[in-house]
Enzyme design. Structure first.
Site, PDB file in Angstrom:
ATOM      1  N   LYS A   1       0.873  -1.172   0.000  1.00 20.54           N
ATOM      2  CA  LYS A   1       0.000   0.000   0.000  1.00 20.54           C
ATOM      3  C   LYS A   1       0.912   1.224   0.000  1.00 20.54           C
ATOM      4  O   LYS A   1       1.400   1.658   1.034  1.00 20.54           O
ATOM      5  CB  LYS A   1      -0.910  -0.005   1.228  1.00 20.54           C
ATOM      6  CG  LYS A   1      -2.228   0.770   1.059  1.00 20.54           C
ATOM      7  CD  LYS A   1      -2.069   2.256   0.907  1.00 20.54           C
ATOM      8  CE  LYS A   1      -1.667   2.944   2.188  1.00 20.54           C
ATOM      9  NZ  LYS A   1      -1.586   4.439   1.999  1.00 20.54           N
TER      10      LYS A   1
ATOM     11  N   GLU B   1       9.856   1.988  10.822  1.00 19.94           N
ATOM     12  CA  GLU B   1      10.840   3.073  10.744  1.00 19.94           C
ATOM     13  C   GLU B   1      10.020   4.347  10.719  1.00 19.94           C
ATOM     14  O   GLU B   1       9.346   4.646   9.733  1.00 19.94           O
ATOM     15  CB  GLU B   1      11.715   2.916   9.490  1.00 19.94           C
ATOM     16  CG  GLU B   1      12.969   3.785   9.534  1.00 19.94           C
ATOM     17  CD  GLU B   1      12.736   5.163   8.938  1.00 19.94           C
ATOM     18  OE1 GLU B   1      12.577   6.107   9.762  1.00 19.94           O
ATOM     19  OE2 GLU B   1      12.683   5.300   7.725  1.00 19.94           O
TER      20      GLU B   1
ATOM     21  N   CYS C   1      13.603  11.237   6.625  1.00 19.04           N
ATOM     22  CA  CYS C   1      13.518  10.980   8.063  1.00 19.04           C
ATOM     23  C   CYS C   1      14.869  11.153   8.751  1.00 19.04           C
ATOM     24  O   CYS C   1      14.927  11.333   9.965  1.00 19.04           O
ATOM     25  CB  CYS C   1      12.981   9.576   8.307  1.00 19.04           C
ATOM     26  SG  CYS C   1      13.928   8.282   7.480  1.00 19.04           S
TER      27      CYS C   1
ATOM     28  N   GLU D   1       8.954  17.209  15.074  1.00 19.76           N
ATOM     29  CA  GLU D   1       9.442  17.013  13.713  1.00 19.76           C
ATOM     30  C   GLU D   1       8.673  17.906  12.751  1.00 19.76           C
ATOM     31  O   GLU D   1       7.447  17.862  12.676  1.00 19.76           O
ATOM     32  CB  GLU D   1       9.289  15.549  13.301  1.00 19.76           C
ATOM     33  CG  GLU D   1       9.851  15.252  11.925  1.00 19.76           C
ATOM     34  CD  GLU D   1       9.654  13.797  11.515  1.00 19.76           C
ATOM     35  OE1 GLU D   1      10.525  13.278  10.807  1.00 19.76           O
ATOM     36  OE2 GLU D   1       8.650  13.191  11.920  1.00 19.76           O
TER      37      GLU D   1
END
Length: 486
Positions: A178, A254, A288, A390
């Site tokens: 997906k 992750e 990331c 973040e």
């Protein structure tokens, strides 16, 4: 207008509920296609196809034949390099200079790497004493899990999809993928490559759609999925973990990062500035691993800030298809709104805006694109929200420090723990500080230098588990012990 369909059981198929959503080019804000909106019923079809392939032709194929097929997938991606590149650029807005060096080559390399790695695997064996003196032999074998759900993000769509699909298939599993609803194109195109490579139908399936209440949630809750691997936001990871809990299935996450770079006064200043410019602004800060917190030892603080600001101001922001462009748009207008809200928050928290902090003036087709300026702040307290949360954009906050102890404490003061970068010429300090970083990866005098054999992953809110090299194979297989009485 182009339609992007689901790829199930070796065929491109319409969504069962007939729903579509727009695919938008973030560089122009224009709709470039319509994407199938997957439903639980589409996920059911894909999982059933994957299970049939696992029990049938893929599961019965010899190891070498299976790995040869994955090598053909790698070659197929490279043979259609320009198609993949264009699809990735239209979905993400990332410059050709980045996507042609990183996304597409690594997307192909992942299949070749894990095929070669699997060829070299061996089992362990132990001779065991028994009371009658005849002994026993224990040996271990790897067996695939079955059907793996792969949920991949929009920032490096092909690279991070294949980072998961390649080892899963090399280990003998079948996959239902997906991709992010923001970046459907290269995952869909990959289905054609699988067919051209002679991969049996059902081995690789793609169901497009969103997460909550859509294909993503249906995949994580499906009872016949044996493992879920996910890269994306930490909050989404928590929701997936909850969905997987009733089935006690394997998970590998992750997740996000608020990564630190530490620059000591003895570092090569120009190398540290160049490396931090790369670790802050690459892919418009949408990696990331990017450095959003930069700690610089006081004797070189002012010079470092001036140097990094000059690099930020010199970045060419604009048309992704212009080879001179160094920074493209953010992934969407919604994400730009989020990043701009952090620009405002930083000001309200007392930040000094060294450079950036707004929207670049671009004309023509780019006027409606999701662009922001590369931005640098100083002057914020360690507990400021802008320092702790973040942003996932081309931003960093630079803070001075005096001692090694202070630098370590500042870097580790985070809810995240993905990576860190350390800049120093003192070898002893490099080893000492790297060992004290509360993260999964540490780079010294470099950034984003990857050996695919090494473990990749984070701690705290940055994830669970490790992938890369044999660590990937450990996740995508069950290790079985067999004891033979002699």
């Amino acid at each position: 207008m182009k339609k992007i369909l689901n790829f199930i059981d070796g065929q491109y198929v319409e969504p069962l509920q007939g729903s579509y959503f727009p695919n938008i080019n973030p560089a122009t804000g224009k709709v470039i296609g319509q994407v199938a909106e997957g439903s639980p019923e589409d996920i059911d079809r894909a999982v059933e196809a994957a299970r049939r392939a696992f029990k049938g032709p893929w599961g019965q194929m010899s190891l070498n034949a299976r790995l040869d097929a994955l090598e053909r997938v790698a070659s197929g991606i490279l043979a259609r390099f320009d198609e993949f590149l264009r699809a990735e650029m239209l979905d993400t807005g990332k410059p050709a200079s980045f996507a042609s060096r990183i996304d597409i080559p690594r997307g192909a390399a992942n299949f070749r790497f894990f095929a070669n790695l699997m060829r070299g695997q061996h089992s362990a064996a132990f001779e065991t004493d028994t009371p009658d003196g005849r002994g026993a032999l224990n040996y271990t074998i790897r067996r695939p899990l079955g059907v793996v759900g792969v949920i991949s993000p929009w920032n490096l769509p092909l690279l991070l999809l294949t980072w998961k699909v390649a080892p899963a298939l090399a280990a003998g599993n079948c996959v239902v993928a997906k991709p992010s609803e923001e970046t459907p194109s290269t995952a869909a195109l990959l289905g054609e490559v699988f067919n051209e490579a002679g991969i049996p139908p059902g081995v690789f399936n793609v169901v497009q759609g969103a997460g909550p209440g859509s294909a993503g949630e249906a995949l994580t809750r499906h009872p016949d999925i044996d493992a879920i691997t996910f890269t994306g936001e930490s909050r989404t990871g928590s929701a997936i973990m909850e969905a997987c809990a009733p089935h006690v299935r394997n998970i590998s996450f992750e997740l996000g990062g608020k990564n630190a770079a530490i620059v000591f006064a003895d570092a090569n200043l120009q190398e540290a500035i160049d490396g931090t410019a790369r670790s802050t602004f690459s892919n418009t800060g949408q990696v990331c691993l990017c450095s959003e917190r930069v700690y610089v030892q006081r004797p070189i603080f002012e010079e470092f800030v001036a140097g990094l600001a000059a690099r930020a101001r010199g970045l060419r922001v604009g048309d992704p298809f212009d080879e001179a462009t160094q920074m493209g748009p953010l992934i969407s207008q919604a994400h730009r709104d989020k990043v701009l809200s952090y620009f405002e928050l930083a000001r309200s928290e007392g930040a000094e805006v060294i450079t950036g902090g707004g929207i670049p003036e671009l004309g023509g087709a780019l006027k409606e694109g999701a662009f922001v300026e590369p931005t640098i702040w100083t002057g914020l307290a360690p507990d400021a929200r802008t320092v702790r949360e973040e942003v996932f954009g081309p931003v960093c906050h630079i803070h001075p420090f005096d001692t090694e102890e202070e630098a370590v404490a500042l870097a580790n003061d985070s809810d995240y723990g993905l990576c860190a970068a350390i800049w120093t010429h003192d070898l002893r300090r490099a080893h000492r500080v790297a060992a004290r970083m509360d993260v999964g990866l540490v780079w010294v005098n470099t950034w984003f230098l990857r050996d695919l054999r090494t473990p990749f992953g984070g701690v705290k809110l940055s994830g669970i588990g490790r992938e890369g090299g044999t660590h990937s194979l450990d996740f995508y297989t069950e290790t079985r012990n067999i004891c033979i009485k002699l």
